[in-house]
Design an enzyme around this catalytic site. Sequence first.
Site, PDB file in Angstrom:
ATOM      1  N   ASP A  67      -2.177 -51.453  50.177  1.00 45.33           N
ATOM      2  CA  ASP A  67      -3.595 -51.089  50.064  1.00 45.33           C
ATOM      3  C   ASP A  67      -4.497 -52.317  49.944  1.00 45.33           C
ATOM      4  O   ASP A  67      -5.718 -52.190  49.900  1.00 45.33           O
ATOM      5  CB  ASP A  67      -3.832 -50.110  48.894  1.00 45.33           C
ATOM      6  CG  ASP A  67      -3.326 -50.606  47.558  1.00 45.33           C
ATOM      7  OD1 ASP A  67      -2.315 -51.313  47.524  1.00 45.33           O
ATOM      8  OD2 ASP A  67      -3.960 -50.277  46.532  1.00 45.33           O
ATOM      9  N   HIS A  68      -3.889 -53.511  49.928  1.00 45.13           N
ATOM     10  CA  HIS A  68      -4.683 -54.748  49.836  1.00 45.13           C
ATOM     11  C   HIS A  68      -4.550 -55.641  51.065  1.00 45.13           C
ATOM     12  O   HIS A  68      -5.219 -56.658  51.152  1.00 45.13           O
ATOM     13  CB  HIS A  68      -4.310 -55.527  48.567  1.00 45.13           C
ATOM     14  CG  HIS A  68      -4.634 -54.758  47.321  1.00 45.13           C
ATOM     15  ND1 HIS A  68      -5.743 -55.023  46.543  1.00 45.13           N
ATOM     16  CD2 HIS A  68      -4.021 -53.681  46.754  1.00 45.13           C
ATOM     17  CE1 HIS A  68      -5.789 -54.149  45.537  1.00 45.13           C
ATOM     18  NE2 HIS A  68      -4.747 -53.331  45.650  1.00 45.13           N
ATOM     19  N   HIS A 269     -11.031 -49.387  42.660  1.00 43.12           N
ATOM     20  CA  HIS A 269      -9.603 -49.094  42.805  1.00 43.12           C
ATOM     21  C   HIS A 269      -9.294 -47.732  42.192  1.00 43.12           C
ATOM     22  O   HIS A 269      -8.329 -47.548  41.441  1.00 43.12           O
ATOM     23  CB  HIS A 269      -8.753 -50.202  42.165  1.00 43.12           C
ATOM     24  CG  HIS A 269      -7.340 -50.261  42.673  1.00 43.12           C
ATOM     25  ND1 HIS A 269      -6.299 -49.623  42.045  1.00 43.12           N
ATOM     26  CD2 HIS A 269      -6.788 -50.878  43.737  1.00 43.12           C
ATOM     27  CE1 HIS A 269      -5.165 -49.868  42.700  1.00 43.12           C
ATOM     28  NE2 HIS A 269      -5.439 -50.622  43.736  1.00 43.12           N
TER      29      HIS A 269
END
Length: 302
Positions: A67-68, A269
């Site tokens: 997800d990064h 987040h």
Amino acid sequence: MSAAFVTILGSNSAVPAFNRHPTSQVLELGGELILIDCGEATQIQMQKFQIKRNRINHIFISHLHGDHYFGLIGLITSYGLMGRTTDLHIYSPNGLAQLIQLHLQLGGVVLPYALHFIVIEQEGLIFENNKIKVHCFPTIHRIACFAFKFEEKRNPRKIDVAQCIANDIPAAYYRYLQLGNDYETKQGKIIKNETVTIAADAPKTYAYGADTIYNEAMIPFVSNVDLLYHETTFLKDLAERAAARYHSTTVEAATIALKANVKKLVIGHFSSKYKDLAQFKLEAAAVFENVELAIEGTCINI
Ligand SMILES: [Zn+2]
Ligand SMILES: [Zn+2]
């Protein structure tokens, strides 16, 4: 003084949900445009929010959870298709160069620009030019992960030309005045610096806290910054779940901001279990008032 703000491109954790995308931010600081994390859909978000992607020469990836960084291979490839020739520098924990190079190799892609991978292994200075410097700090997460602190360099004092002329100070001495020196006339009289110069705007600082469990060891690293981004994957009632997954809650993020005496906090987040984010702001603001949600497309001043 150059512009200083962060644009939120992605604010969700793990998977896209409720029109929210995985983590990515663009930082404008010291005349540089910097990409921080590059989750899936980063390119699409850049187009949507009219980010001038060709100005980006430095990308900071906090860690290798998808997800990064799942948007990175797409961005790198697009730069090639668009004919980029400027070098691109990517800072990350170990392993990213192998991942990206395997993609390029199996796809038979030859980039028209040079790609430089800089491996981050420990706390310290990782980038510096004449306008900004970037330090990193290891967070406590399930895999190697780093927070980043972006700092403008101190601006020189501004010359008060009318006062300098009135005091017969030659222009050749202005650069010493900018550094804070006093001036001594031929007659031995001291002209104090502050009477012939004006203080410059204070340099801006932004700290990106990345993914982390509640960790007070981070406080000295982020203390007194103008803006702190801290993750808040969960609301406060799920503190145990947050800790078990090496993430943080609203109250924990706000407590770090309070103890570090930062000027402003931005939280993001968010877990995909939450559709409505209003409670995130309420819970954080109860501990640290000057807080803003990382809503995609918003620009947050530093
Ligand atoms: Zn994450
Ligand atoms: Zn993570």
